[in-house]
Design an enzyme around this catalytic site. Structure first.
Site, PDB file in Angstrom:
ATOM      1  CD  GLN A  83      -2.812  -1.224   2.347  1.00  0.00           C
ATOM      2  OE1 GLN A  83      -2.887  -0.336   3.203  1.00  0.00           O
ATOM      3  NE2 GLN A  83      -3.593  -2.417   2.716  1.00  0.00           N
ATOM      4  CB  CYS A  84       4.468   1.879  -0.696  1.00  0.00           C
ATOM      5  SG  CYS A  84       5.495   3.083  -0.884  1.00  0.00           S
ATOM      6  N   GLY A  85       3.084   4.234  -2.244  1.00  0.00           N
ATOM      7  CA  GLY A  85       2.863   5.012  -3.427  1.00  0.00           C
ATOM      8  C   GLY A  85       3.608   4.653  -4.507  1.00  0.00           C
ATOM      9  CE1 TYR A  86       9.043   6.476  -4.707  1.00  0.00           C
ATOM     10  CE2 TYR A  86       8.569   6.041  -2.660  1.00  0.00           C
ATOM     11  CZ  TYR A  86       9.068   6.743  -3.594  1.00  0.00           C
ATOM     12  OH  TYR A  86       9.746   8.082  -3.162  1.00  0.00           O
ATOM     13  CB  THR A  87       2.617  -0.601  -4.052  1.00  0.00           C
ATOM     14  OG1 THR A  87       3.082  -0.460  -2.773  1.00  0.00           O
ATOM     15  CG2 THR A  87       2.263  -1.963  -4.370  1.00  0.00           C
TER      16      THR A  87
END
Length: 188
Positions: free
Chosen positions: A57-61
């Protein structure tokens, strides 16, 4: 007699500790995979490995998982592997269970590279394999999607934070894989 035995044992440990330390590398560790089984990283010795602390659930996922899977598909598994280690330490962006993580990455990104159980990558509770990575390179992850490039000998070659894309890391990986392939051809 037991005091003398303890003293001798202590002396042996003091003399052997530096030797044991020198022989340690990333592939000497054992970890738990995403399905709960103990795995010796020794099985990856002789290949190039990109070790990544991942989160769902990360912006980089999205960008990282897509690029990591493409890298695995393009270069692996004979000479190269991505190893994903879910981590919930940064922004609580990996709150899911191992089963949920495994299902999510397979359905969303078609992940075929090995995933391991959720671990801590920093601090006193950090996983021993990650402690080795951070101590070897001198930099501890400060967010999700840190990438450590490990050579066939188990030594850390380089590391990058999450703002460095997998595409930027790829030339370093390809170069190391190319060197490995050439070395193997010379040995034939």
């Amino acid at each position: 007699m037991s005091t003398m035995y303890s003293y001798v044992l202590l002396l042996l440990l003091l003399f052997l500790a530096p030797t044991l330390q020198k022989n340690r590398d990333f592939y000497t560790f054992k970890v738990i995979n995403i399905r709960g089984k103990l795995v010796s990283l020794e099985k990856y010795r002789g290949t190039v490995t990109l070790v990544v602390n991942v989160a769902s659930q990360c912006g980089y996922t999205d960008g990282h998982y897509k690029a990591l899977q493409k890298l695995q598909r393009d270069l692996g598994p004979y000479h190269f592997n991505v190893l994903g280690f879910p981590c919930n330490q940064f922004g609580h962006q990996e709150p899911n269970s191992e089963r949920e993580i495994d299902s999510f990455v397979k359905k969303s990104y078609g992940v075929t590279f090995p995933l391991f159980s959720k671990i801590a990558v920093t601090g006193t509770g950090a996983n021993a394999a990650f402690k080795y990575l951070t101590e070897s390179f001198g930099t501890e992850p400060d967010w999700n999607f840190w990438k450590y490039l490990v050579g066939p000998d188990g030594k850390v070659v380089n590391a990058w934070g999450p703002t460095v894309s997998v595409e930027e890391v790829k030339p370093h990986v390809v170069d190391l894989v190319r060197k490995l392939i050439l070395k193997r051809k010379e040995e034939l």
